[in-house]
Design a protein around this motif. Structure first.
Motif, short mmCIF file in Angstrom:
data_model
loop_
_atom_site.label_atom_id
_atom_site.label_comp_id
_atom_site.label_asym_id
_atom_site.label_seq_id
_atom_site.Cartn_x
_atom_site.Cartn_y
_atom_site.Cartn_z
N GLY A 90 0.82 -1.20 0.00
CA GLY A 90 0.00 0.00 0.00
C GLY A 90 0.85 1.25 0.00
N ALA A 91 0.18 2.37 0.15
CA ALA A 91 0.86 3.66 0.27
C ALA A 91 1.50 3.73 1.65
N THR A 92 2.76 4.07 1.71
CA THR A 92 3.55 3.92 2.94
C THR A 92 2.93 4.59 4.16
N ILE A 93 2.76 5.89 4.14
CA ILE A 93 2.30 6.62 5.33
C ILE A 93 0.91 6.18 5.73
N GLU A 94 -0.01 6.17 4.78
CA GLU A 94 -1.39 5.81 5.08
C GLU A 94 -1.49 4.40 5.64
N THR A 95 -0.72 3.48 5.07
CA THR A 95 -0.78 2.09 5.50
C THR A 95 -0.20 1.92 6.90
N ILE A 96 0.91 2.59 7.18
CA ILE A 96 1.48 2.53 8.54
C ILE A 96 0.47 3.02 9.56
N ALA A 121 12.89 16.16 -2.73
CA ALA A 121 11.90 16.70 -3.66
C ALA A 121 11.11 15.58 -4.33
N LEU A 122 11.77 14.47 -4.66
CA LEU A 122 11.10 13.37 -5.34
C LEU A 122 10.32 12.47 -4.38
N TYR A 123 10.93 12.14 -3.26
CA TYR A 123 10.36 11.13 -2.38
C TYR A 123 9.82 11.66 -1.05
N GLY A 124 10.27 12.83 -0.63
CA GLY A 124 9.86 13.34 0.66
C GLY A 124 10.52 12.56 1.78
N SER A 125 10.02 12.73 2.96
CA SER A 125 10.56 12.05 4.13
C SER A 125 9.45 11.27 4.82
N VAL A 126 9.61 9.97 4.89
CA VAL A 126 8.60 9.13 5.55
C VAL A 126 8.46 9.52 7.01
N SER A 127 9.58 9.70 7.70
CA SER A 127 9.51 10.03 9.13
C SER A 127 8.80 11.36 9.36
N ASN A 128 9.10 12.38 8.55
CA ASN A 128 8.41 13.67 8.70
C ASN A 128 6.91 13.53 8.44
N ALA A 129 6.55 12.77 7.44
CA ALA A 129 5.14 12.58 7.11
C ALA A 129 4.40 11.83 8.23
N ILE A 130 5.06 10.85 8.83
CA ILE A 130 4.44 10.11 9.94
C ILE A 130 4.22 11.05 11.12
N ILE A 131 5.23 11.86 11.43
CA ILE A 131 5.11 12.80 12.55
C ILE A 131 3.93 13.74 12.33
N LYS A 132 3.81 14.26 11.13
CA LYS A 132 2.74 15.22 10.82
C LYS A 132 1.36 14.59 10.87
N ALA A 133 1.24 13.34 10.43
CA ALA A 133 -0.07 12.72 10.29
C ALA A 133 -0.52 11.89 11.49
#
Length: 144
Positions: A90-96, A121-133
């Motif tokens: 699945g989509a990484t952040i949403e699935t986690i 710019a291409l991939y972003g940061s998984v850890s930052n996205a998890i923290i935000k969401a």
């Protein structure tokens, strides 16, 4: 703290995350869930899966990823830590975050590795996205 979710990317740098989860789990008698989010099936994201050889290759990759996750959970269990592995497409952040909610996770552990501008710019940061969401506490472990 009963349940800890460790998000790994299977790029060979998982050991610090597993060790941190082990330390915390030992102190709180927690269960450790080791999760890897695999890319979704091509059909799921609107592309044709391709010839049978492509599908066979993808199946082989998923089996290898599952085997590696199992090796981490078995190592934790040998050390007396209750552990279970998950391989989810699945989509990484949403699935986690979905899995964390389903499993009543009390803490998410993720790694952070500094990347250059173009990578971010291409991939972003998984850890930052998890923290935000996330509404669940997140422990970020430096990987550099």
């Amino acid at each position: 703290m009963k349940n800890i979710l460790v998000a790994i990317d299977l790029k060979g740098n998982e050991q610090p995350l597993i060790e941190k989860a082990e330390t915390i789990a030992r102190k709180f008698a927690s269960k450790v869930w080791v999760i890897h989010i695999a890319a979704p099936d091509p059909d799921f994201v609107g592309y044709s899966a391709g010839p049978q050889s492509t599908r066979d290759n993808r199946a082989s990759e998923l089996r290898e990823e599952h085997r590696r996750i199992e090796s981490y959970t078995e190592a934790l269990e040998k050390k007396g830590i209750d552990a279970e592995g998950l391989l989810v497409q699945g989509a990484t952040i949403e699935t986690i975050l979905e899995e964390a909610k389903k499993l009543n996770i009390d803490l998410i552990i993720s790694g952070y590795q500094d990347h250059g501008f173009f990578y971010k710019a291409l991939y972003g940061s998984v850890s930052n996205a998890i923290i935000k969401a996330s509404k669940i506490p997140v422990l970020i472990v430096p990987m550099d």
